[in-house]
Each structure stands twice: as structure tokens, then as C-alpha cells.
Design a protein around this motif. Structure first.
Motif, PDB file in Angstrom:
ATOM      1  N   ASP A 195      29.440  73.236  61.025  1.00 37.59           N
ATOM      2  CA  ASP A 195      30.865  72.962  60.841  1.00 37.59           C
ATOM      3  C   ASP A 195      31.131  71.545  60.360  1.00 37.59           C
ATOM      4  OD1 ASP A 195      31.748  75.546  61.733  1.00 37.59           O
ATOM      5  OD2 ASP A 195      31.239  74.918  63.771  1.00 37.59           O
ATOM      6  N   GLY A 196      30.110  70.895  59.815  1.00 39.02           N
ATOM      7  CA  GLY A 196      30.317  69.545  59.302  1.00 39.02           C
ATOM      8  C   GLY A 196      30.824  68.596  60.365  1.00 39.02           C
ATOM      9  N   LEU A 197      31.907  67.891  60.072  1.00 41.70           N
ATOM     10  CA  LEU A 197      32.469  66.941  61.025  1.00 41.70           C
ATOM     11  C   LEU A 197      32.994  67.615  62.286  1.00 41.70           C
ATOM     12  CD1 LEU A 197      34.468  64.505  58.690  1.00 41.70           C
ATOM     13  CD2 LEU A 197      32.200  64.163  59.697  1.00 41.70           C
ATOM     14  N   ASP A 198      33.286  68.894  62.228  1.00 42.89           N
ATOM     15  CA  ASP A 198      33.825  69.615  63.381  1.00 42.89           C
ATOM     16  C   ASP A 198      32.739  70.257  64.247  1.00 42.89           C
ATOM     17  OD1 ASP A 198      36.586  69.169  62.818  1.00 42.89           O
ATOM     18  OD2 ASP A 198      36.423  70.615  61.177  1.00 42.89           O
ATOM     19  N   THR A 199      31.496  69.962  63.958  1.00 44.23           N
ATOM     20  CA  THR A 199      30.397  70.519  64.752  1.00 44.23           C
ATOM     21  C   THR A 199      30.339  69.872  66.125  1.00 44.23           C
ATOM     22  OG1 THR A 199      29.102  70.917  62.745  1.00 44.23           O
ATOM     23  CG2 THR A 199      27.899  70.878  64.842  1.00 44.23           C
ATOM     24  N   MET A 200      30.275  70.686  67.166  1.00 44.10           N
ATOM     25  CA  MET A 200      30.077  70.185  68.524  1.00 44.10           C
ATOM     26  C   MET A 200      28.610  69.804  68.695  1.00 44.10           C
ATOM     27  SD  MET A 200      33.064  70.321  70.017  1.00 44.10           S
ATOM     28  CE  MET A 200      32.611  70.117  71.736  1.00 44.10           C
TER      29      MET A 200
ATOM     30  N   ILE B  27      41.240  55.408  61.450  1.00 45.86           N
ATOM     31  CA  ILE B  27      40.003  55.867  60.822  1.00 45.86           C
ATOM     32  C   ILE B  27      40.210  57.286  60.302  1.00 45.86           C
ATOM     33  CG2 ILE B  27      37.552  56.367  61.153  1.00 45.86           C
ATOM     34  CD1 ILE B  27      37.490  54.248  63.308  1.00 45.86           C
ATOM     35  N   ALA B  28      40.289  57.429  58.984  1.00 50.33           N
ATOM     36  CA  ALA B  28      40.473  58.732  58.345  1.00 50.33           C
ATOM     37  C   ALA B  28      39.117  59.352  58.039  1.00 50.33           C
ATOM     38  CB  ALA B  28      41.299  58.575  57.073  1.00 50.33           C
TER      39      ALA B  28
ATOM     40  N   VAL C  21      31.428  65.788  65.814  1.00 49.28           N
ATOM     41  CA  VAL C  21      30.922  64.618  65.103  1.00 49.28           C
ATOM     42  C   VAL C  21      32.066  63.662  64.788  1.00 49.28           C
ATOM     43  CG1 VAL C  21      29.845  63.838  62.956  1.00 49.28           C
ATOM     44  CG2 VAL C  21      28.976  65.881  64.124  1.00 49.28           C
ATOM     45  N   ARG C  22      33.173  64.223  64.306  1.00 48.10           N
ATOM     46  CA  ARG C  22      34.327  63.388  63.961  1.00 48.10           C
ATOM     47  C   ARG C  22      34.814  62.592  65.172  1.00 48.10           C
ATOM     48  NH1 ARG C  22      37.265  67.004  62.352  1.00 48.10           N
ATOM     49  NH2 ARG C  22      37.295  66.770  60.061  1.00 48.10           N
ATOM     50  N   ALA C  23      35.002  63.268  66.300  1.00 52.20           N
ATOM     51  CA  ALA C  23      35.510  62.599  67.503  1.00 52.20           C
ATOM     52  C   ALA C  23      34.549  61.530  67.993  1.00 52.20           C
ATOM     53  CB  ALA C  23      35.766  63.626  68.603  1.00 52.20           C
ATOM     54  N   ASN C  24      33.246  61.757  67.850  1.00 53.68           N
ATOM     55  CA  ASN C  24      32.271  60.758  68.279  1.00 53.68           C
ATOM     56  C   ASN C  24      32.326  59.507  67.420  1.00 53.68           C
ATOM     57  OD1 ASN C  24      30.119  61.240  70.497  1.00 53.68           O
ATOM     58  ND2 ASN C  24      30.488  63.281  69.642  1.00 53.68           N
TER      59      ASN C  24
ATOM     60  N   VAL D 182      35.190  57.990  57.784  1.00 55.55           N
ATOM     61  CA  VAL D 182      34.082  58.580  58.542  1.00 55.55           C
ATOM     62  C   VAL D 182      32.908  58.859  57.622  1.00 55.55           C
ATOM     63  CG1 VAL D 182      33.337  60.608  59.853  1.00 55.55           C
ATOM     64  CG2 VAL D 182      35.574  59.568  60.316  1.00 55.55           C
ATOM     65  N   TRP D 183      33.173  59.484  56.472  1.00 57.85           N
ATOM     66  CA  TRP D 183      32.087  59.792  55.543  1.00 57.85           C
ATOM     67  C   TRP D 183      31.466  58.519  54.967  1.00 57.85           C
ATOM     68  CZ3 TRP D 183      29.546  64.005  55.653  1.00 57.85           C
ATOM     69  CH2 TRP D 183      30.165  65.209  55.973  1.00 57.85           C
ATOM     70  N   ALA D 184      32.282  57.497  54.726  1.00 60.27           N
ATOM     71  CA  ALA D 184      31.735  56.223  54.223  1.00 60.27           C
ATOM     72  C   ALA D 184      30.783  55.609  55.246  1.00 60.27           C
ATOM     73  CB  ALA D 184      32.877  55.256  53.913  1.00 60.27           C
ATOM     74  N   ALA D 185      31.180  55.662  56.532  1.00 54.72           N
ATOM     75  CA  ALA D 185      30.314  55.129  57.583  1.00 54.72           C
ATOM     76  C   ALA D 185      29.038  55.959  57.712  1.00 54.72           C
ATOM     77  CB  ALA D 185      31.071  55.109  58.913  1.00 54.72           C
ATOM     78  N   LEU D 186      29.163  57.264  57.594  1.00 51.81           N
ATOM     79  CA  LEU D 186      27.984  58.129  57.661  1.00 51.81           C
ATOM     80  C   LEU D 186      27.021  57.852  56.510  1.00 51.81           C
ATOM     81  CD1 LEU D 186      29.674  61.510  58.683  1.00 51.81           C
ATOM     82  CD2 LEU D 186      28.078  60.169  60.074  1.00 51.81           C
ATOM     83  N   ARG D 187      27.563  57.623  55.306  1.00 54.44           N
ATOM     84  CA  ARG D 187      26.696  57.312  54.170  1.00 54.44           C
ATOM     85  C   ARG D 187      25.955  56.003  54.403  1.00 54.44           C
ATOM     86  NH1 ARG D 187      30.958  59.660  51.245  1.00 54.44           N
ATOM     87  NH2 ARG D 187      32.004  57.643  51.021  1.00 54.44           N
ATOM     88  N   LEU D 188      26.652  55.010  54.917  1.00 51.97           N
ATOM     89  CA  LEU D 188      26.027  53.712  55.164  1.00 51.97           C
ATOM     90  C   LEU D 188      24.948  53.808  56.237  1.00 51.97           C
ATOM     91  CD1 LEU D 188      26.277  50.869  54.076  1.00 51.97           C
ATOM     92  CD2 LEU D 188      27.956  50.366  55.851  1.00 51.97           C
ATOM     93  N   ALA D 189      25.148  54.726  57.188  1.00 58.38           N
ATOM     94  CA  ALA D 189      24.162  54.932  58.255  1.00 58.38           C
ATOM     95  C   ALA D 189      23.112  55.959  57.879  1.00 58.38           C
ATOM     96  CB  ALA D 189      24.880  55.369  59.537  1.00 58.38           C
TER      97      ALA D 189
END
Length: 624
Positions: free
Chosen positions: A481-486, A458-459, A447-450, A463-470
Motif C-alpha cells: 500500500d505504499g505510504l499507507d502500508t502498516m 509535511i506533505a 509509513v506516512r504516519a511514521n 515525504v517522498w523527497a525524504a525517502l529518496r534522500l534516505a
């Protein structure tokens, strides 16, 4: 005609090899040096073997005793020659392999770089399978003869040395060599002539098979839901059968020529022994010289084949190179100007369309282009939201592509903050504007890499701020695995709405000054969509909200826009607020009402997200 074609293939093939040598001269020199060393040692070995037989073995047989010193000296000489030959083989093979793989890697990068430089219209005219073949099998085919090339060059040097040594030994034996070596070369040329069309056809069919396979796999959902598995299998099998037959034709020709190329040197050895025995009886040559020449013909059989290998692979190389060069020589890449936007500017951008016209290029050059937009003019003011509404085929997606310069207008201009986007420097527009496409694309990564796409600024907090807005932070936090989920290939582990929100977060993470949404929230719940758009319009802690150009269908989404642009047949038919257009434009009212009815009709078997209305109120399937 066949002769001219053969000469053309030979000339073009040698030109491709010349290009390879010019690009990798040092490695080629090392490989040829190893090959020449090997060739020289082959000739020397023949005369050493002759000396051992004539000066050591024969005298020992005549005396009835063996001289240990002489045998040791002969063994040492043969061992030393063998060691040096191994050095030559190592240098030749290492250099040739290194050169071939370097060229293949370099041209794969060039082809891929060219793909990225060429405009979207060029990609639309070329099948994906063909493009994959260009970057893979065609590049491999173009440089396939590089592996035997240094060996062939060394063999030519060896042949010249062998013929010269034959003349020094005996003119009669030299005439045998002059008859055999040209015959071998002529046989290889004939082989290349007959092989050329077969290799070219096989290379073309490889690309076609790749194209059909990619199309079938990419359209697996359609194939399975429509029950077309058998038909697609038959279509693929038919073309795969043609490729099989083409490769069998190549193999059959090799089956004819390979025995001839193997037999001719053996016949030469036999002729040497017959002529040599006669010359030996005349006293013109010695046993040592006869054994040396016979042994020389025996060991030359394999190296001479290297010339045949190169000539046999030239047709395939030419076919591959022509297909690679078609990509490298393709025109139409976008040029850039020298106007740079301030990357640190936090204010929303102003987007302006001024009398924009656009027509898609036809699939065939002789056909007229298809006009999609004509004299389209509107403005997205800084910090405002403008909605594009219109029936299917009215040009909405084309406008979004023009806004981020995936394509250029044929007439008029698209301006960002007053600057024509064609005059911006490379990267300026990408840093200021972001497009979220109708069909979300997710990489087979975390998820993070995407979301970050390796952008260093981009820290995780961003990433979490963008996810909240979306409206995506909830489901991402719930992933194993949260952001590390494939997320799997094309995001197969996510739902359609989750993929759309992930791609929206990707765009928002870059903090664009202009956000272009091409029906980018169609797969999410209307309540979530409204929350997303409301969040995008509101100022954030990082600064004012971005300007938004959105392709919309839902009434709630459209109502959030500051202005609505209504399109029909590629032209702006009306503009104003949602309320104004609903009251004054019958086509607009019918379109919005039809979609609203589709959302609320309990008799509908499909969800509202699965339909889009036409102006007539009919429904069409959304292509996911």
C-alpha cells in the motif's frame, strides 16, 4: 505500631479522597445528592411500610375485609418511593462512575506528561514495567474508592437520620441502634487495618510482575536465541505466584470479614424484634412503629457496607497514590530559556562543544557517578560533516544525546549558533536539530504516519523527497500500500536496514539544520550508506545541506567527513582528516583497519554489519 499504621493509612486515604473531591466538586455534589436522596427515601420507606402494615394490613385482618382504596393508596405510595429511589441510585452511580473515570483519565495524562518532561537519566533509573504500572494499575488503584464514596457519604447522612428517627420512635430501640451502628463502623475500621499491608504488597507485586513481563517480551530475541525460555518462564512464574498468594491473602481476609459485616445488621434486626416485642407489650410503641424500625434495620444492612467498601479500598488507594505521586513529584525536568531560534532560517547550524563534561547518575544514590566525558571541545561548522570515531565506551552516543539535549552537561556548554542549548525556548532545538538513533524505533502505524508524526507542514511530496534522500523510496514504493502500508509493532514487517532508512527519512522530513546520526546506517549495505551520506552532504533544491555530526565506523563513511574527532575514554585524543589521523594516530588506524578487515574477511560467519571493533581489534556483537 499497627494502630499508628492504621491511623496513618486512614488519614492519608481520606486526604486522597479530599483531593478527588476538590478536583471534581460538581460531579461529586451530584453523586452525593443522589445518594442522600436514596438514603432519605430508605428511611421514609421504612415508615411507609410500617404504616401500611400497622394501619392497613392489621386493621384489614381484624375486620376480615380489605379496603380497596386503602390498598391502592398504599401501593401508590410504595411505587412512588421506589421510583424516587431509582432516581437517587441513577444519580449516585452515574456521578460516581463519571467522577472516577474522569480522575483516572486526567491522572494518566498527567503521569504520561510527566514522563515526557523528565530527563533521560530519570528514565534510565526506573524500569519500564514499573512506569507502565504507574500509568495504569496505580492510577486505577488510587481512585478506586471513588465509586463507593458518594454512597458512603449518603449512608452517613442516612445513619444520622436513622438514629434520630429511632430516638423519636422509642429510646430503647434507639439504644439498640447506637450499639449496632458503632459496632459496624468499628468492624470496618479493623478490616481496613488488617487489609492495609496486604493491599500495599499486592499493588507492589503487580508492578513487579508487569516489569518482568515487559522485560521478557521486549527481550524476546535474546531469550529465544539464548535458549532461556524455561528460565524466564520460571522467573515470571515465581513472581506471579507471589502476587497470587498476596491476592489470596486479600481474599481470605475478605472472606472472614464479609460474613461478619453481613451478620451484624441481621443480629441488630433480631435484637429490635426482641426489645420491640417487650416494648409493644408494655404499650410504649405501636405495631406500626415496631415494623418500621425492624424494616429500617433490614434495609440498612446493604448501604452500611458502602462505608466498609471505602475503608477497605483505602489501603490500595494509598499504595497506588504513593506510586503515582512519586512520578508527579519527581524532579530533574529540563528548564528552558527565552532564546528563540528562527524557525524559517534555512541555513545549516553551527554546533559547538566547549569543555563539556558528563557523568551518568548511579542507580543508587550513595554510589558515585560514572564519568563518561571530560573536557570535550570541538565544533561542527555550518554545512560541514564531522565524524565521531572511537572504541566502545568512549562517549560517542553520549555526545549525540548532548547535541540534541536529551541530557545536559555537568560542566561546560553545548551551543547551537552560539546560544547555549539550555537557554533555548522549548521546541526551538527540536525544530532545528534531529537525531537518528543507533536503534531505530518505528511505530505500529503506516509509513506516512511514521515519517510525518502528525507534523502538519509535511506533505506527501516532502515525504517522498525524504525517502529518496534516505535511499528508502524504492522499497516503500514496492510495499503493498505504499505510504499507507502498516509496518507492524516496532516495524516488524521491515528489515533492520529498512527501519534505519525509515527513521532517517523521518528526521529529514523536518528539514533539520543540524542532523545527528548515532551509527544510524549500520544495518544498511555500505554502498547504500555511502550514497545516503553523499546525498546528505550535497545541496538540495530546498536549500543548502544540513550540518552533520555522525558516529561512524566504516572507512568509506569516515572518509566523507570534513573532520574526524577521535575519542578514547571520554576525551578527544586527536582531530583532523581521515587521512591525517590514519597516518599519525596508531589507535585510530588500528580501529578503522580492524573494522575494515571484519568487512572483507571471507572467513567471518557474520556480516560486517553485525560487528564493531574495539581498539585492540577484537569484535563485539552489536546490540540491535
Amino acid at each position: 505500631m499497627t494502630s499508628r499504621t492504621s491511623r496513618d493509612v486512614l488519614g492519608r486515604g481520606l486526604s486522597v479522597l479530599g483531593r478527588a473531591i476538590r478536583e471534581q466538586p460538581r460531579i461529586f455534589t451530584v453523586a452525593v445528592a443522589g445518594s442522600v436522596l436514596f438514603g432519605g427515601l430508605v428511611i421514609a420507606s421504612a415508615y411507609i411500610v410500617g404504616a401500611v402494615v400497622g394501619d392497613v394490613v392489621v386493621p384489614a385482618v381484624e375486620r376480615g375485609s380489605v379496603g380497596v382504596a386503602a390498598i391502592a393508596l398504599a401501593a401508590g405510595a410504595l411505587f412512588g418511593m421506589s421510583v424516587l429511589r431509582v432516581v437517587g441510585i441513577f444519580g449516585r452511580r452515574l456521578g460516581a462512575g463519571y467522577m472516577q473515570f474522569r480522575l483516572q483519565a486526567a491522572y494518566r495524562r498527567r503521569v504520561t506528561r510527566r514522563y515526557l518532561d523528565l530527563p533521560l537519566s530519570w528514565h534510565q533509573r526506573n524500569a519500564t514495567g514499573t512506569l507502565l504500572s504507574n500509568a495504569n494499575s496505580d492510577v486505577e488503584a488510587a481512585w478506586y474508592p471513588i465509586a463507593p464514596l458518594p454512597f458512603a457519604v449518603g449512608t452517613l447522612v442516612m445513619l444520622v437520620g436513622a438514629v434520630a428517627s429511632l430516638f423519636v420512635t422509642d429510646w430503647a430501640l434507639a439504644l439498640v441502634g447506637l450499639a449496632v451502628f458503632p459496632a459496624l463502623f468499628a468492624l470496618n475500621v479493623a478490616y481496613s487495618r488488617w487489609m492495609a499491608p496486604r493491599q500495599a504488597r499486592a499493588q507492589r507485586l503487580r508492578a513487579e510482575v508487569s516489569g518482568i513481563a515487559h522485560e521478557s517480551f521486549d527481550g524476546a530475541l535474546v531469550v529465544k536465541t539464548m535458549g532461556r525460555e524455561a528460565q524466564e518462564t520460571a522467573r515470571f512464574s515465581a513472581r506471579a505466584g507471589e502476587l497470587r498468594d498476596a491476592l489470596i491473602a486479600v481474599g481470605r481476609l475478605r472472606g472472614v470479614f464479609d460474613p461478619l459485616l453481613e451478620t451484624l445488621p441481621s443480629l441488630g434486626t433480631l435484637a429490635v424484634l426482641v426489645v420491640g416485642a417487650f416494648r409493644l407489650r408494655q404499650g410504649a410503641i405501636t405495631v406500626t412503629e415496631l415494623v418500621s424500625v425492624a424494616f429500617l434495620f433490614t434495609v440498612l444492612a446493604f448501604p452500611v457496607r458502602a462505608i466498609g467498601w471505602v475503608l477497605a479500598e483505602l489501603p490500595r488507594s494509598v499504595a497506588g497514590w504513593d506510586r503515582v505521586r512519586r512520578v508527579l513529584d519527581a524532579t530533574g525536568e529540563m528548564s528552558y530559556g527565552d532564546v528563540a531560534l528562527d524557525p524559517a532560517d534555512p541555513t545549516p547550524a553551527t554546533l559547538t562543544f566547549a569543555d563539556v563534561g558528563f557523568a551518568y547518575e548511579p542507580a543508587e544514590a550513595h554510589l558515585p557517578g560514572v564519568e563518561v566525558l571530560g573536557e570535550v571541545s570541538f565544533t561542527v561548522p555550518a554545512g560541514k560533516t564531522v565524524a565521531l570515531v572511537g572504541p566502545t565506551g568512549s562517549g560517542k552516543s553520549t555526545i549525540t544525546a548532548l547535541a540534541v539535549r536529551l541530557v545536559d552537561p555537568h560542566t561546560g556548554a553545548v551551543r547551537l549558533d552560539g546560544a547555549d542549548v539550555r537557554q533555548l525556548t522549548a521546541g526551538s532545538l527540536a525544530g532545528a536539530a534531529a537525531l537518528v538513533a543507533q536503534v531505530p524505533f518505528v511505530f505500529d502505524d503506516t509509513v506516512r504516519a511514521n515519517i510525518t508524526l502528525d507534523r502538519p507542514d509535511i506533505a506527501d511530496d516532502d515525504v517522498w523527497a525524504a525517502l529518496r534522500l534516505a535511499e528508502a523510496d524504492g522499497f516503500v514504493a514496492a510495499l503493498p500500500d505504499g505510504l499507507d502500508t502498516m509496518v507492524g509493532e516496532r516495524g516488524t514487517s521491515l528489515s533492520g536496514g529498512q527501519r534505519q532508512r525509515l527513521t532517517l527519512a523521518r528526521a529529514l522530513a523536518g528539514r533539520p539544520r543540524l542532523l545527528v546520526l548515532d551509527d544510524a546506517t549500520s544495518a544498511v549495505d555500505p554502498r547504500v550508506e555511502a550514497a545516503i551520506l553523499a546525498g546528505l552532504r550535497a545541496p538540495t533544491a530546498g536549500g543548502p545541506a544540513a550540518s552533520i555530526l555522525v558516529v561512524a565506523y566504516r572507512r568509506a563513511t569516515i572518509a566523507l567527513a570534513d573532520e574526524v574527532i577521535y575519542l578514547e575514554h571520554g576525551r578527544v585524543l586527536a582531530r583532523g582528516t581521515h587521512t591525517e589521523l590514519l597516518a599519525t594516530v596508531a589507535g585510530y588506524a588500528g580501529l578503522v583497519t580492524a573494522y575494515e578487515q571484519a568487512e572483507t574477511d571471507p572467513q567471518q560467519e557474520r556480516t560486517p554489519d553485525e560487528v564493531k571493533p574495539l581498539a585492540s581489534g577484537l569484535e563485539i556483537e552489536v546490540d540491535r
